[in-house]
Design a protein around this motif. Structure first.
Motif, PDB file in Angstrom:
ATOM      1  N   GLU A  31     -95.393 -82.415  96.362  1.00  0.00           N
ATOM      2  CA  GLU A  31     -95.271 -82.845  94.964  1.00  0.00           C
ATOM      3  C   GLU A  31     -96.653 -83.054  94.351  1.00  0.00           C
ATOM      4  N   ASN A  32     -97.352 -81.949  94.107  1.00  0.00           N
ATOM      5  CA  ASN A  32     -98.677 -82.005  93.478  1.00  0.00           C
ATOM      6  C   ASN A  32     -98.670 -81.093  92.259  1.00  0.00           C
ATOM      7  N   TYR A  33     -99.193 -81.603  91.160  1.00  0.00           N
ATOM      8  CA  TYR A  33     -99.072 -80.874  89.903  1.00  0.00           C
ATOM      9  C   TYR A  33    -100.395 -80.862  89.142  1.00  0.00           C
ATOM     10  N   LEU A  34    -100.675 -79.711  88.523  1.00  0.00           N
ATOM     11  CA  LEU A  34    -101.760 -79.616  87.549  1.00  0.00           C
ATOM     12  C   LEU A  34    -101.197 -78.940  86.312  1.00  0.00           C
ATOM     13  N   GLY A  35    -101.854 -79.142  85.178  1.00  0.00           N
ATOM     14  CA  GLY A  35    -101.344 -78.522  83.974  1.00  0.00           C
ATOM     15  C   GLY A  35    -102.040 -78.965  82.720  1.00  0.00           C
ATOM     16  N   VAL A  36    -101.432 -78.606  81.599  1.00  0.00           N
ATOM     17  CA  VAL A  36    -101.981 -78.861  80.268  1.00  0.00           C
ATOM     18  C   VAL A  36    -100.912 -79.508  79.401  1.00  0.00           C
ATOM     19  N   MET A  37    -101.290 -80.573  78.729  1.00  0.00           N
ATOM     20  CA  MET A  37    -100.421 -81.223  77.747  1.00  0.00           C
ATOM     21  C   MET A  37    -101.222 -81.458  76.463  1.00  0.00           C
ATOM     22  N   ALA A  38    -100.568 -81.286  75.341  1.00  0.00           N
ATOM     23  CA  ALA A  38    -101.272 -81.340  74.059  1.00  0.00           C
ATOM     24  C   ALA A  38    -101.946 -82.679  73.813  1.00  0.00           C
ATOM     25  N   ASP A  39    -101.332 -83.770  74.263  1.00  0.00           N
ATOM     26  CA  ASP A  39    -101.889 -85.085  73.975  1.00  0.00           C
ATOM     27  C   ASP A  39    -102.651 -85.675  75.159  1.00  0.00           C
ATOM     28  N   ALA A  40    -102.940 -84.860  76.169  1.00  0.00           N
ATOM     29  CA  ALA A  40    -103.743 -85.336  77.303  1.00  0.00           C
ATOM     30  C   ALA A  40    -105.227 -85.164  77.002  1.00  0.00           C
ATOM     31  N   THR A  41    -106.059 -85.804  77.807  1.00  0.00           N
ATOM     32  CA  THR A  41    -107.507 -85.668  77.689  1.00  0.00           C
ATOM     33  C   THR A  41    -108.044 -85.104  79.000  1.00  0.00           C
ATOM     34  N   PHE A  65    -105.726 -88.178  93.227  1.00  0.00           N
ATOM     35  CA  PHE A  65    -104.557 -88.084  92.357  1.00  0.00           C
ATOM     36  C   PHE A  65    -103.674 -86.918  92.781  1.00  0.00           C
ATOM     37  N   THR A  66    -102.381 -87.148  92.738  1.00  0.00           N
ATOM     38  CA  THR A  66    -101.428 -86.103  93.064  1.00  0.00           C
ATOM     39  C   THR A  66    -101.071 -85.262  91.854  1.00  0.00           C
ATOM     40  N   GLN A  67    -101.414 -85.741  90.658  1.00  0.00           N
ATOM     41  CA  GLN A  67    -101.172 -84.995  89.423  1.00  0.00           C
ATOM     42  C   GLN A  67    -102.400 -85.098  88.536  1.00  0.00           C
ATOM     43  N   ASP A  68    -102.848 -83.943  88.016  1.00  0.00           N
ATOM     44  CA  ASP A  68    -104.060 -83.874  87.191  1.00  0.00           C
ATOM     45  C   ASP A  68    -103.748 -83.026  85.962  1.00  0.00           C
ATOM     46  N   ILE A  69    -103.544 -83.679  84.822  1.00  0.00           N
ATOM     47  CA  ILE A  69    -103.185 -83.013  83.575  1.00  0.00           C
ATOM     48  C   ILE A  69    -104.341 -83.155  82.585  1.00  0.00           C
ATOM     49  N   ILE A  70    -104.700 -82.047  81.921  1.00  0.00           N
ATOM     50  CA  ILE A  70    -105.804 -82.076  80.964  1.00  0.00           C
ATOM     51  C   ILE A  70    -105.312 -81.651  79.588  1.00  0.00           C
ATOM     52  N   GLY A  71    -106.222 -81.721  78.595  1.00  0.00           N
ATOM     53  CA  GLY A  71    -105.876 -81.377  77.229  1.00  0.00           C
ATOM     54  C   GLY A  71    -105.739 -79.884  77.019  1.00  0.00           C
ATOM     55  N   TRP A 115    -109.798 -76.763  87.900  1.00  0.00           N
ATOM     56  CA  TRP A 115    -109.399 -77.922  88.690  1.00  0.00           C
ATOM     57  C   TRP A 115    -110.017 -77.826  90.082  1.00  0.00           C
ATOM     58  N   PHE A 116    -110.266 -78.983  90.689  1.00  0.00           N
ATOM     59  CA  PHE A 116    -110.703 -79.061  92.073  1.00  0.00           C
ATOM     60  C   PHE A 116    -109.665 -79.877  92.845  1.00  0.00           C
TER      61      PHE A 116
END
Length: 205
Positions: free
Chosen positions: A69-79, A116-122, A135-136
């Protein structure tokens, strides 16, 4: 006020507004900011799941272990910094053999840990000249064996805009084109308590 004077006054106001708009646009470009009248480089939101598994080389315990359960991605309101809503800490490892995949962020200074198991950026490029997101992540275990990495797209993303996906470790690089994760198949030997560090880059057209 006479019609001619009113007309000249309106022309003067329009000239001031256009001048101010151009100055703001130039200033934004000089600071690598994206404004609506200049560019549109926002991406659609997406989420990518990464799983790692391993059968330990241990005579007493040959059961498969994994971190799924590890996730990376993009969300509009993330930084690109720590976001309470999106960036989730890696859980502590339990007893027995374990393997962990995590995104290291000591620069965030979180008081409960750096991994962190989840890393979401803008969803906006910081540098318009280099259209990529990066991502690293690390893989670590208290056992040893051959690890297998699996990738799964959880939600749709930016169709027809991705040029390539690159996953690299040390001197080795694995590349998938046309948004196809299925041809990135990674198997690598992991020694006990060794940390394997991966870099994942998504390049856009």
């Amino acid at each position: 006020m006479k019609k001619n004077s009113l007309f000249q006054y309106l022309l003067f106001i329009i000239f001031l507004l256009l001048t101010n708009c151009n100055e703001k646009s130039d200033s934004a470009l000089n600071n690598n900011e994206c404004v609506d009248i200049v560019c549109d480089q926002n991406l659609n939101e997406f989420l990518l799941k990464i799983s790692v598994s391993m059968t330990p080389y241990d005579i007493d315990a040959l059961d498969l272990i994994g971190d799924y359960e590890n996730y990376l991605g993009v969300m509009a309101d993330a930084t690109n910094g720590y976001d309470l809503e999106y960036d989730i800490l890696e859980s502590p490892s339990g007893p027995g053999n374990w393997i962990s995949l995590y995104f290291p962020h000591p620069e965030w200074g979180h008081n409960l840990g750096d991994n962190f198991t989840q890393d979401i950026i803008g969803d906006t490029f910081l540098d318009l000249d280099e259209k990529k997101l990066e991502w690293f992540f690390n893989v670590e275990s208290n056992a040893e064996g051959t690890i297998n990495l699996d990738f799964e797209t959880i939600s749709d993303y930016c169709y027809d805009c991705i040029e390539s996906i690159q996953l690299s470790i040390d001197e080795d690089m694995y590349i998938a084109n046309n948004m196809n994760f299925s041809n990135i198949n990674i198997s690598r030997f992991l020694q006990q308590n060794q940390i394997l560090s991966f870099n994942l880059q998504i390049h856009f057209k």
